[in-house]
Design a protein around this motif. Structure first.
Motif, PDB file in Angstrom:
ATOM      1  N   TYR A  78      30.972 -10.931  22.474  1.00 55.97           N
ATOM      2  CA  TYR A  78      31.196 -11.253  23.879  1.00 55.97           C
ATOM      3  C   TYR A  78      30.526 -12.571  24.221  1.00 55.97           C
ATOM      4  O   TYR A  78      29.781 -13.135  23.414  1.00 55.97           O
ATOM      5  N   ALA A  79      30.815 -13.065  25.425  1.00 59.36           N
ATOM      6  CA  ALA A  79      30.348 -14.386  25.845  1.00 59.36           C
ATOM      7  C   ALA A  79      28.820 -14.441  25.836  1.00 59.36           C
ATOM      8  O   ALA A  79      28.159 -13.501  26.288  1.00 59.36           O
ATOM      9  N   PRO A  80      28.244 -15.553  25.348  1.00 55.89           N
ATOM     10  CA  PRO A  80      26.786 -15.625  25.177  1.00 55.89           C
ATOM     11  C   PRO A  80      26.044 -16.128  26.413  1.00 55.89           C
ATOM     12  O   PRO A  80      24.969 -16.697  26.279  1.00 55.89           O
ATOM     13  N   ASN A  81      26.573 -15.920  27.609  1.00 51.00           N
ATOM     14  CA  ASN A  81      25.995 -16.564  28.784  1.00 51.00           C
ATOM     15  C   ASN A  81      24.842 -15.804  29.422  1.00 51.00           C
ATOM     16  O   ASN A  81      24.077 -16.382  30.182  1.00 51.00           O
ATOM     17  N   ALA A  82      24.748 -14.513  29.152  1.00 48.92           N
ATOM     18  CA  ALA A  82      23.744 -13.723  29.875  1.00 48.92           C
ATOM     19  C   ALA A  82      22.416 -13.701  29.129  1.00 48.92           C
ATOM     20  O   ALA A  82      22.367 -13.710  27.908  1.00 48.92           O
TER      21      ALA A  82
END
Lengths: 663, 164
Positions: free
Chosen positions: B43-47
Motif C-alpha cells: 500500500y501507499a507509503p505516505n502514513a
C-alpha cells in the motif's frame, strides 16, 4: 531527570540500532542510509546496523554499548514491537538501564514488507526513526508491578479439547472449573462412530476421559452452564457463570432412568438433538447412554407439566425415594475467581440448507455426514444399521465433499477434516452395506500420520472417486426414491450422471453461532473465517491478545482430534506456566493524576470503564491496579492533569513532530 | 540516503506526496497493519504510524498539532464498536472526533483530511484499502494551506490589540 544522567548538551545519550533482518528489511529499506541518518540526529551517540538484532550477538551489541558508551536510551528499528519489544527491553535492562528507556521502530511489518519503492520506504524509516529518537529522550524509568495470581483455572467447553485441557491441569493439582452448556460433556466427538485413520471407536476412547472428569476431585463440572460475564484481568478473572435449570437435583439423581420409563408420554415425541432428529425422545431424557454426568434432564418446552401444569407427574412418583425432580428450579449464578481461562468452545457444522442445490431438506435421502455418523453408530437411532428414511438399505451412496468449504459463496477455507471423515464413512458404509460408494471431490487432502495410507486402503476397497463438484441433485424419473448426481468428471473431461439411493453431504466446520458474543465476553479477536484469533499463528498458537485467555481446539480453526488434543495440551501447559509462577507482572502503562493540577471537575470519572478513578478530597485519584492503561481519561482531562506512563503527552507530541520534521 | 530537505512540491504531477500521521490502537488497527506486513500486502507509503494503546487516547490536540506541523491528513484507527480492548474507548474517540472534525472544517481543513476507521486485527485488506483510498483523496485535494500559520496561541496582551 537528574543532570548527572544526561549526555552532552543536556541530552541523554542515545544508542540506535537498525536491523537488516536478513533481507526482510534490507531488500526494501536502505539500512545503511537509515543508520547514517540516525547517527546525525541530536543526542545519538552510537548508531549501528546489524544483520539480526534479535540474535544473541545483536542483543549483546546493545548491552555492550550501554556499558562501554554509557548509553541512557536505546532505539531499535526492526520488526513489530509485538514480536520483539520484550526481547529488546530485556537486553536494555541487562545492559544496566531501565527497560523502559527503550523504544522500538517498526520498519518491517509496517514498512519494508508493505512497500515496493526503496526510496519511499527508506524515507519512511528515517521519519519513524527520527520520531523514536525524539520520543525516547522523554522516557521515564518505570517498574512493572507484581500481582498475585489466583491458582484456579476455567475451561469453557466440554468437548474433547476442554476435557483434555481440564484433565491435564487437574492432574497438575490445579482446581479447574469446566463449563459446558449442554446437559453432558463430550461435544462432537461423542457423536462420532469411529475416528480416522485408525478406526478407533470414538466412544471407547472418549468415555474413559469423560468419567475421569467426573471423578477427578480437582474438577468442578458445570453442565447446562454458560459464562455470563467476565471481569478482572489476567491472574484475577472474576467469571460469572449462569446455570440453566435442569429441573433435576443433580446430586440426588442416580441416572436410573425410571422417570423416563414412567413419563406420561408412551414413546418419544420430540426430536432427539443428539441424533439430529433422526429419532424421537421424551420430555425427560438422558442425552446419550454414556452421558457425563449420568443425570437426566427435562425439556421445558416439551414437558406437559410446564405447558399445562396439569400433568400426572408419574416421573415424580417413581422418583419418590430420591426426590430428584424439581419443577421449581430457576436460573442461578455463580461467580468464581480464576487466574486463567481456556476457551474450547468448538465449532458447528455448516448448514447445507444454505446451498439449496444439493437438495438437503427437500429430498429425504440427502443426509449430512453427522447424520450418517449417527446412523452407522450402534447406539444411534437405527442401532447401527445404515437405512434410509423409508427403511431400505442403500445400494448406492454418493458422498459430496467440500460442502460449505473451499467455496467463495460460503467459506473460502478448507475445513481440513471432511476428506478424511468422508473416507472413513465410505469405509464404514461399505463394510456395513456393501453399497457402491461414489466420492465427489475437488482434491483429496490426506496430510498427516497414516492419512494417505488410509486413503489408499479405502480406494483399494473399491470406493469410487470422481474428481468434480456435483452441480445438481435431482430425483430420478419414475418414483424410484433415488436421486441423480450430476457432475463434471474433470479427469475424464465429461459430465456424469449417477443415480444413488443416498446422498451424504460432507459439511465443513464453521465457528459457533454465538462466536461474536463469546469473543466479546472474553475480550478477544476473531480472525478470517470467524474463528478465534491466536496471538501469533506460528509462535503463540494457543495464546490470545488478552493475557490469560488461551485457545484450544476447533474454536481457533478447523482441526481433527489429534491436533485438537495436542493443542489442548499446549493450552493447558501455557495456562499452568502462567498460574504456577504465582504472580503476573502488570504493564506499567497506567494513568496517574498530577494532584496539584487537578481541578476536581470529574470529567474523567464516567469515562473509565473499570471504575479505576475516584474522587478523593476533591481531586481525581486513579487506582493503578484497576487501571488498564487505555489513556481515554488522559485525552479527556481538560486541564491536562492526567498522564499516562509511556504515552505521556510530550512523548506523543515529540513523535508527531518527529515524523513530520523535514530536518 | 540524502535527507529529504527539499521543500514539498505542490502537486501530485510534480511528485508531491501527501504526508499522513496515523494514530493506531495497539489491539486492532496496529495489529491489522502488522498483518498486512506479514501478508506482504502493498500500500501507499505516505502514513507514519504512531502507536497508542487505545483510540480513546487520541487527544484532539494531537490532531491539531499534526496539522500545524505539516501533516496533510490524519488517520485514527481503532477497534470496531463492541470490540474495544478497553470496552468503550473507541466510542469516546468517535465522540471527540465528530466535534473535532467540525472545528477543523471551520479552520479550513477539509473533511477528508481527518478520518477515523474501525479496522480489526484481522482486516489487513481493509487497512490497505483505507491507506490507498486516503492517499488518493488527499492527492485530489492537493497540499494543505492553512490560512493562518500556526505559531502558537497569541498572548493575552497581543489579543488586546486585536480586539481594540
Amino acid at each position: 531527570m537528574k543532570p548527572a544522567e544526561r549526555g552532552g548538551n543536556g541530552q541523554p545519550k542515545i544508542g540506535v540500532y537498525v536491523c537488516h533482518c536478513g533481507t526482510n528489511i534490507a531488500a526494501t529499506v536502505d539500512v545503511e542510509a537509515v543508520r547514517s541518518y540516525a547517527e546525525g540526529l541530536p543526542g545519538v551517540k552510537v548508531a549501528r546496523a546489524y544483520k539480526y538484532m534479535c540474535s544473541d550477538p545483536g542483543q549483546e551489541l546493545i548491552k555492550e554499548d550501554i556499558r562501554a558508551n554509557g548509553l541512557e536510551r536505546v532505539v531499535v528499528a526492526s520488526c513489530s514491537p509485538n514480536l520483539h519489544e520484550a526481547t529488546f527491553r530485556r537486553a536494555t535492562a541487562e545492559g544496566g538501564i531501565n527497560p523502559y528507556y527503550f523504544h522500538m521502530v517498526n520498519i518491517r511489518e509496517q514498512d519494508s514488507w508493505v512497500h515496493a519503492d526503496m526510496a519511499a520506504a527508506t524515507r519512511k524509516a528515517n521519519d519513524l526513526m527520527r520520531a523514536a529518537v525524539h520520543r525516547v529522550r522523554f522516557h521515564k524509568p518505570l517498574e512493572r508491578a507484581r500481582v498475585s495470581i489466583s491458582p484456579a483455572v476455567m475451561v469453557v467447553g466440554g468437548g474433547i479439547a476442554g476435557i483434555h485441557a481440564a484433565l491435564t491441569m487437574a492432574n497438575a493439582g490445579k482446581h479447574v472449573y469446566l463449563v459446558e452448556r449442554e446437559p453432558s460433556i463430550g461435544g462432537h466427538m461423542a457423536q462420532f462412530d469411529k475416528t480416522f485413520p485408525t478406526l478407533d471407536c470414538a466412544a471407547c476412547i472418549l468415555t474413559p476421559k469423560m468419567t475421569e472428569v467426573r471423578s477427578n476431585p480437582n474438577i468442578t463440572l458445570w453442565t447446562m452452564a454458560e459464562v455470563d460475564r467476565v471481569d478482572g484481568y489476567v491472574g484475577a478473572f472474576r467469571v460469572t457463570v449462569r446455570h440453566k435449570p435442569r429441573f433435576i437435583v443433580e446430586d440426588a439423581c442416580v441416572g436410573c432412568m425410571e422417570c423416563i420409563e414412567a413419563c406420561v408420554f408412551q414413546r418419544g415425541k420430540f426430536p432427539d438433538e443428539f441424533n439430529f432428529g433422526l429419532n424421537m425422545r421424551k420430555p425427560v431424557y438422558i442425552p446419550f447412554p454414556q452421558a457425563v454426568p449420568q443425570v437426566v434432564v427435562i425439556d421445558q418446552e416439551a414437558c406437559i407439566e410446564f405447558r399445562t401444569g396439569r400433568c400426572k407427574k408419574t416421573c415424580v412418583e417413581v422418583c419418590a425415594d430420591r426426590n430428584a425432580i424439581d419443577f421449581t428450579q430457576t436460573e442461578t449464578f455463580d461467580t468464581v475467581e480464576v487466574g486463567a481461562v481456556i476457551l474450547a468452545t468448538g465449532f458447528k457444522t455448516f448448514d447445507p440448507k444454505r446451498t439449496p442445490s444439493y437438495g438437503y431438506g427437500v429430498y429425504p435421502n440427502v443426509y449430512t455426514a453427522m447424520e450418517l455418523e449417527r446412523l452407522v453408530n450402534s447406539s444411534g437411532p437405527t442401532e447401527g444399521h445404515v437405512t434410509l428414511r423409508d427403511g431400505r438399505t442403500p445400494e448406492t451412496v454418493g458422498i459430496l465433499h467440500c460442502i460449505g468449504s473451499r467455496d467463495v459463496n460460503t467459506n473460502e477455507y478448507c475445513s481440513r477434516v471432511c476428506c478424511m471423515y468422508s473416507l472413513k464413512l465410505a469405509h464404514l458404509v461399505k463394510e456395513k452395506t456393501g453399497a457402491e460408494i461414489y466420492n465427489f471431490y475437488i482434491d483429496i487432502r490426506a496430510p498427516g500420520k497414516g492419512m494417505e495410507e488410509f486413503y489408499n486402503r479405502v480406494a483399494e476397497e473399491g470406493v469410487h472417486f470422481i474428481r468434480g463438484k456435483v452441480a445438481d441433485v435431482y430425483p430420478e424419473a419414475g418414483n424410484t426414491g433415488r436421486v441423480i448426481l450430476q457432475a463434471e468428471d474433470t479427469l475424464l473431461g465429461r459430465v456424469r450422471k449417477i443415480p444413488v439411493d443416498m446422498v451424504v453431504l460432507a459439511t465443513g466446520l464453521e465457528p459457533q453461532a454465538d462466536v461474536e458474543a463469546v469473543r466479546r465476553t472474553f475480550n478477544i479477536t476473531c480472525a478470517g473465517g470467524g474463528f478465534f484469533m491466536e496471538r501469533h499463528p506460528k509462535l503463540a498458537p494457543v495464546s490470545t491478545f488478552t493475557d490469560g485467555i488461551f485457545l484450544a481446539g476447533a474454536c481457533q480453526g478447523p482441526k481433527d482430534i489429534p491436533d485438537t488434543v495436542a493443542q489442548a495440551g499446549a493450552a493447558a501447559a501455557e495456562a499452568l506456566a502462567l498460574v504456577d509462577r504465582g504472580y503476573v507482572e502488570m504493564e506499567p502503562t497506567t494513568a496517574y493524576v498530577m494532584r496539584e493540577e487537578c481541578s476536581g471537575c470529574k470529567t474523567c470519572i464516567p469515562l473509565c470503564p473499570y471504575t479505576a478513578i475516584t474522587r478523593v478530597d476533591g481531586k481525581a485519584e486513579i487506582n493503578p491496579v484497576l487501571c488498564k492503561g487505555c489513556g481515554t481519561c488522559v485525552a479527556a482531562c481538560p486541564s491536562g492533569s492526567i498522564r499516562q506512563n509511556l504515552f505521556e503527552d510530550e512523548e506523543i507530541y515529540e513523535e508527531i513532530l518527529g515524523v513530520l520534521a523535514h530536518a | 540516503m540524502p535527507e529529504p530537505t527539499e521543500k514539498p512540491q505542490e502537486s501530485a504531477a510534480d511528485g508531491w506526496e501527501p504526508k499522513i500521521v496515523a494514530f493506531f490502537c495497539n489491539w486492532c488497527t496496529y495489529l491489522a497493519a502488522d498483518l498486512a506486513g506479514t501478508s506482504r500486502m502493498k500500500y501507499a507509503p505516505n502514513a507514519r504510524v504512531i502507536r497508542v494503546m487505545c483510540s480513546g487516547r487520541v487527544d484532539p490536540q494531537f490532531v491539531m498539532e499534526a496539522f500545524a506541523n505539516g501533516a496533510e491528513g490524519v488517520l485514527v484507527g481503532g477497534c470496531h464498536f463492541g470490540d474495544c480492548h478497553y470496552q468503550s474507548g473507541n466510542h469516546k474517540a468517535l465522540r471527540r472526533f465528530r466535534l473535532l472534525q467540525r472545528v477543523l472544517m471551520g479552520m479550513g481543513i477539509e473533511k477528508e483530511r481527518i478520518r477515523i476507521e474501525w479496522i480489526s486485527a484481522a482486516e489487513a485488506d481493509k487497512l490497505r484499502d483505507v491507506m490507498n483510498d486516503m492517499v488518493a483523496r488527499l492527492k485530489a485535494l492537493g497540499p494543505l494551506h492553512l490560512e493562518v500559520p500556526a505559531e502558537g496561541f497569541p498572548e493575552v496582551a497581543d489579543l488586546a490589540e486585536v480586539t481594540a
